[in-house]
Design a protein around this motif. Structure first.
Motif, PDB file in Angstrom:
ATOM      1  N   UNK A  93     -72.240  40.134 -39.611  1.00 35.11           N
ATOM      2  CA  UNK A  93     -72.300  41.006 -38.435  1.00 35.11           C
ATOM      3  C   UNK A  93     -70.953  41.682 -38.222  1.00 35.11           C
ATOM      4  N   UNK A  94     -69.871  40.903 -38.273  1.00 35.35           N
ATOM      5  CA  UNK A  94     -68.532  41.451 -38.075  1.00 35.35           C
ATOM      6  C   UNK A  94     -68.200  42.486 -39.145  1.00 35.35           C
ATOM      7  N   UNK A  95     -68.601  42.221 -40.385  1.00 37.15           N
ATOM      8  CA  UNK A  95     -68.366  43.180 -41.472  1.00 37.15           C
ATOM      9  C   UNK A  95     -69.083  44.498 -41.193  1.00 37.15           C
ATOM     10  N   UNK A  96     -70.333  44.415 -40.774  1.00 41.67           N
ATOM     11  CA  UNK A  96     -71.082  45.640 -40.456  1.00 41.67           C
ATOM     12  C   UNK A  96     -70.455  46.376 -39.280  1.00 41.67           C
ATOM     13  N   UNK A  97     -69.982  45.628 -38.285  1.00 42.49           N
ATOM     14  CA  UNK A  97     -69.333  46.248 -37.140  1.00 42.49           C
ATOM     15  C   UNK A  97     -68.063  46.975 -37.578  1.00 42.49           C
ATOM     16  N   UNK A  98     -67.216  46.306 -38.335  1.00 41.20           N
ATOM     17  CA  UNK A  98     -65.961  46.918 -38.778  1.00 41.20           C
ATOM     18  C   UNK A  98     -66.200  48.118 -39.683  1.00 41.20           C
ATOM     19  N   UNK A  99     -67.326  48.139 -40.375  1.00 45.33           N
ATOM     20  CA  UNK A  99     -67.647  49.263 -41.249  1.00 45.33           C
ATOM     21  C   UNK A  99     -68.451  50.360 -40.543  1.00 45.33           C
ATOM     22  N   UNK A 100     -68.576  50.255 -39.226  1.00 47.09           N
ATOM     23  CA  UNK A 100     -69.214  51.303 -38.444  1.00 47.09           C
ATOM     24  C   UNK A 100     -70.714  51.361 -38.547  1.00 47.09           C
ATOM     25  N   UNK A 101     -71.350  50.273 -38.975  1.00 42.49           N
ATOM     26  CA  UNK A 101     -72.801  50.260 -39.138  1.00 42.49           C
ATOM     27  C   UNK A 101     -73.528  49.714 -37.920  1.00 42.49           C
ATOM     28  N   UNK A 102     -72.786  49.120 -36.990  1.00 41.54           N
ATOM     29  CA  UNK A 102     -73.378  48.540 -35.788  1.00 41.54           C
ATOM     30  C   UNK A 102     -72.564  48.930 -34.566  1.00 41.54           C
ATOM     31  N   UNK A 103     -73.216  48.930 -33.431  1.00 37.25           N
ATOM     32  CA  UNK A 103     -72.518  49.060 -32.161  1.00 37.25           C
ATOM     33  C   UNK A 103     -72.686  47.733 -31.440  1.00 37.25           C
ATOM     34  N   UNK A 104     -71.609  47.104 -30.973  1.00 42.41           N
ATOM     35  CA  UNK A 104     -71.755  45.800 -30.333  1.00 42.41           C
ATOM     36  C   UNK A 104     -72.344  45.912 -28.930  1.00 42.41           C
ATOM     37  N   UNK A 105     -72.939  44.831 -28.489  1.00 40.39           N
ATOM     38  CA  UNK A 105     -73.379  44.736 -27.097  1.00 40.39           C
ATOM     39  C   UNK A 105     -72.156  44.443 -26.236  1.00 40.39           C
ATOM     40  N   UNK A 106     -72.339  44.485 -24.930  1.00 45.50           N
ATOM     41  CA  UNK A 106     -71.246  44.131 -24.025  1.00 45.50           C
ATOM     42  C   UNK A 106     -70.836  42.682 -24.249  1.00 45.50           C
ATOM     43  N   UNK A 107     -71.817  41.790 -24.431  1.00 43.85           N
ATOM     44  CA  UNK A 107     -71.507  40.374 -24.656  1.00 43.85           C
ATOM     45  C   UNK A 107     -70.631  40.203 -25.890  1.00 43.85           C
ATOM     46  N   UNK A 108     -70.965  40.891 -26.973  1.00 42.08           N
ATOM     47  CA  UNK A 108     -70.179  40.786 -28.204  1.00 42.08           C
ATOM     48  C   UNK A 108     -68.814  41.437 -28.029  1.00 42.08           C
ATOM     49  N   UNK A 109     -68.761  42.575 -27.334  1.00 43.48           N
ATOM     50  CA  UNK A 109     -67.483  43.242 -27.059  1.00 43.48           C
ATOM     51  C   UNK A 109     -66.544  42.291 -26.320  1.00 43.48           C
ATOM     52  N   UNK A 110     -67.058  41.619 -25.288  1.00 47.22           N
ATOM     53  CA  UNK A 110     -66.243  40.672 -24.523  1.00 47.22           C
ATOM     54  C   UNK A 110     -65.824  39.483 -25.390  1.00 47.22           C
ATOM     55  N   UNK A 111     -66.736  38.961 -26.217  1.00 45.26           N
ATOM     56  CA  UNK A 111     -66.408  37.822 -27.076  1.00 45.26           C
ATOM     57  C   UNK A 111     -65.328  38.189 -28.088  1.00 45.26           C
ATOM     58  N   UNK A 112     -65.438  39.377 -28.676  1.00 49.38           N
ATOM     59  CA  UNK A 112     -64.412  39.819 -29.629  1.00 49.38           C
ATOM     60  C   UNK A 112     -63.076  40.043 -28.927  1.00 49.38           C
ATOM     61  N   UNK A 113     -63.116  40.646 -27.742  1.00 47.45           N
ATOM     62  CA  UNK A 113     -61.881  40.877 -26.999  1.00 47.45           C
ATOM     63  C   UNK A 113     -61.193  39.559 -26.661  1.00 47.45           C
ATOM     64  N   UNK A 114     -61.972  38.576 -26.241  1.00 44.10           N
ATOM     65  CA  UNK A 114     -61.404  37.261 -25.931  1.00 44.10           C
ATOM     66  C   UNK A 114     -60.788  36.642 -27.177  1.00 44.10           C
ATOM     67  N   UNK A 115     -61.491  36.714 -28.295  1.00 38.07           N
ATOM     68  CA  UNK A 115     -60.978  36.141 -29.548  1.00 38.07           C
ATOM     69  C   UNK A 115     -59.716  36.863 -30.033  1.00 38.07           C
ATOM     70  N   UNK A 116     -59.612  38.150 -29.724  1.00 37.14           N
ATOM     71  CA  UNK A 116     -58.438  38.936 -30.120  1.00 37.14           C
ATOM     72  C   UNK A 116     -57.355  38.959 -29.038  1.00 37.14           C
ATOM     73  N   UNK A 117     -57.631  38.328 -27.898  1.00 37.17           N
ATOM     74  CA  UNK A 117     -56.696  38.242 -26.769  1.00 37.17           C
ATOM     75  C   UNK A 117     -56.304  39.622 -26.231  1.00 37.17           C
TER      76      UNK A 117
END
Length: 192
Positions: free
Chosen positions: A39-63
């Motif tokens: 999923x992360x690979x597809x996101x980084x390659x522009x094949x997916x748009x994250x949901x708000x939940x995933x956006x928040x989870x990634x932001x938390x993981x990236x601080x």
């Protein structure tokens, strides 16, 4: 969600840049954010748009604040002025069908304030609880919205009602099946 002319590719580039700057492997970030490595690979390659939940989870993981992952078009203008124009950023609250949608009205890189206009069809609910630093305010415009908070009874809010809550407590939003149509509400969130 497949992306065509969406902010997904810009979000993916932001995630990739921050992950690389922090020296994190794709597997480490995926594990920390609770998503799969494919999923992360597809996101980084522009094949997916994250949901708000995933956006928040990634932001938390990236601080970082979630707004730091959004396209630069949503950044604050000089001297704090901001005029919203063009196509709105539309996100789903979860990857599953039947979750509310949110239109980002204000927020983005460098902004401490995020303002969303949510639309929740009858019976829809966030797919997962959110928790984050800062403050959160909700004002219901139409229909009925139910606020769920871990350790607290569900709270039903009707059009015109407002609620300020501690977003550090896991919480999620939904609309009861009994609504005659979609519920709409403004959600204003600040980051600490």
């Amino acid at each position: 969600m497949r992306v065509d002319d969406s902010p997904g590719p810009a979000i993916g580039r932001s995630v990739h840049a921050l992950r690389s700057a922090r020296g994190l492997s794709m597997r480490a970030l995926a594990s920390s954010a609770g998503v799969s490595q494919p999923f992360l690979s597809k996101l980084e390659n522009g094949l997916l748009q994250p949901s708000i939940a995933t956006l928040y989870a990634l932001a938390t993981a990236l601080d970082v604040a979630p707004g730091e992952l959004l396209p630069p078009a949503f950044a604050a203008a000089p001297a704090g002025a901001r005029v919203t124009s063009g196509s709105p950023l539309l996100l789903h609250s979860g990857e599953e069908a039947g979750t509310p949608t949110a239109q980002l009205l204000s927020g983005g890189p460098g902004s401490k304030l995020e303002v969303y206009l949510f639309t929740a069809e009858p019976g829809s609910s966030d797919a997962a609880p959110f928790e984050h630093a800062g403050e959160e305010f909700v004002h219901v415009l139409t229909g009925t919205v139910v606020a769920h908070r871990d350790g607290h009874p569900a709270l039903s809010l009707a059009a015109g009602d407002s609620l300020t809550l501690d977003p550090g407590v896991p919480h999620w939003w939904g609309a009861p099946e009994s609504n005659d149509g979609p519920a709409t509400f403004l959600l204003v969130s600040t980051r600490a």
